[in-house]
Design an enzyme around this catalytic site. Structure first.
Site, PDB file in Angstrom:
ATOM      1  N   TYR A   5      20.069 -61.033 -53.099  1.00 26.11           N
ATOM      2  CA  TYR A   5      18.736 -60.794 -53.652  1.00 26.11           C
ATOM      3  C   TYR A   5      17.765 -61.870 -53.198  1.00 26.11           C
ATOM      4  O   TYR A   5      18.000 -63.052 -53.417  1.00 26.11           O
ATOM      5  CB  TYR A   5      18.799 -60.753 -55.184  1.00 26.11           C
ATOM      6  CG  TYR A   5      19.484 -59.501 -55.662  1.00 26.11           C
ATOM      7  CD1 TYR A   5      18.750 -58.364 -55.961  1.00 26.11           C
ATOM      8  CD2 TYR A   5      20.873 -59.439 -55.739  1.00 26.11           C
ATOM      9  CE1 TYR A   5      19.386 -57.196 -56.357  1.00 26.11           C
ATOM     10  CE2 TYR A   5      21.511 -58.280 -56.130  1.00 26.11           C
ATOM     11  CZ  TYR A   5      20.757 -57.155 -56.446  1.00 26.11           C
ATOM     12  OH  TYR A   5      21.384 -56.006 -56.820  1.00 26.11           O
ATOM     13  N   ILE A   6      16.687 -61.428 -52.570  1.00 29.39           N
ATOM     14  CA  ILE A   6      15.600 -62.331 -52.219  1.00 29.39           C
ATOM     15  C   ILE A   6      14.826 -62.669 -53.485  1.00 29.39           C
ATOM     16  O   ILE A   6      14.377 -63.792 -53.682  1.00 29.39           O
ATOM     17  CB  ILE A   6      14.697 -61.698 -51.144  1.00 29.39           C
ATOM     18  CG1 ILE A   6      15.479 -61.583 -49.827  1.00 29.39           C
ATOM     19  CG2 ILE A   6      13.411 -62.499 -50.966  1.00 29.39           C
ATOM     20  CD1 ILE A   6      14.759 -60.830 -48.730  1.00 29.39           C
TER      21      ILE A   6
END
Length: 155
Positions: A29-30
């Site tokens: 996840y960014i």
């Protein structure tokens, strides 16, 4: 804009023999802020970038946008992700006119198996396979973005 409507269940019992396909998935996840996530996924030899919005009050529905991206770009984007990774095998099981995606988790989420079914509407009926257990739709502990931060083995 796409709307994702899905129900999520714990899995109890044997499902692998019913699967018509499976693939390994690694994702990071960014951004994993509650209400908005930006996910990078590598599934087999393909990459994907996905943006999800906040779930509605029931946890059944939320905005979802996804694009396939080149594998090398997905691998580069994984380097920008927050600490932690989701590693799982996804099994596809047909049940009536629906496909259940059964995720068997590894690493810090070892022992967790979840099934999801996507629906056209929140009140759509579907046939539950015999391995379907307790419903966990809307329980944020079972969102992949939360499993990355608070793994199942640490509950």
């Amino acid at each position: 804009m796409g709307q994702e409507i899905e129900r999520k269940f714990l899995v109890e019992g044997e499902y692998k023999s019913q699967a018509y396909a499976h693939s390994r998935i690694v994702q990071g996840y960014i951004c994993s802020t509650r209400g908005r996530t930006v996910r990078v996924r590598i599934r087999g030899t393909k990459g994907y970038l996905t943006i999800k919005g906040a779930s509605d009050a029931t946890g059944l529905s939320r905005y979802e946008w996804e694009k396939e991206i080149p594998l090398d770009e997905a691998q580069e984007l994984m380097k920008l992700c927050e600490p932690g990774v989701i590693d799982k095998t996804r099994y596809l099981v047909q049940s009536g006119k629906h496909v259940f995606e059964v995720d068997e988790f590894y690493g810090d989420n070892e022992g967790l198996v979840i099934a999801e079914v996507e629906l056209a509407s929140e009140d759509e009926t579907f046939e539950k396979p015999d391995f379907i257990g307790q419903e966990v739709t809307g329980d944020i502990r079972y969102y992949n973005s939360q499993l990355m931060k608070h793994p199942y083995t640490q509950w």
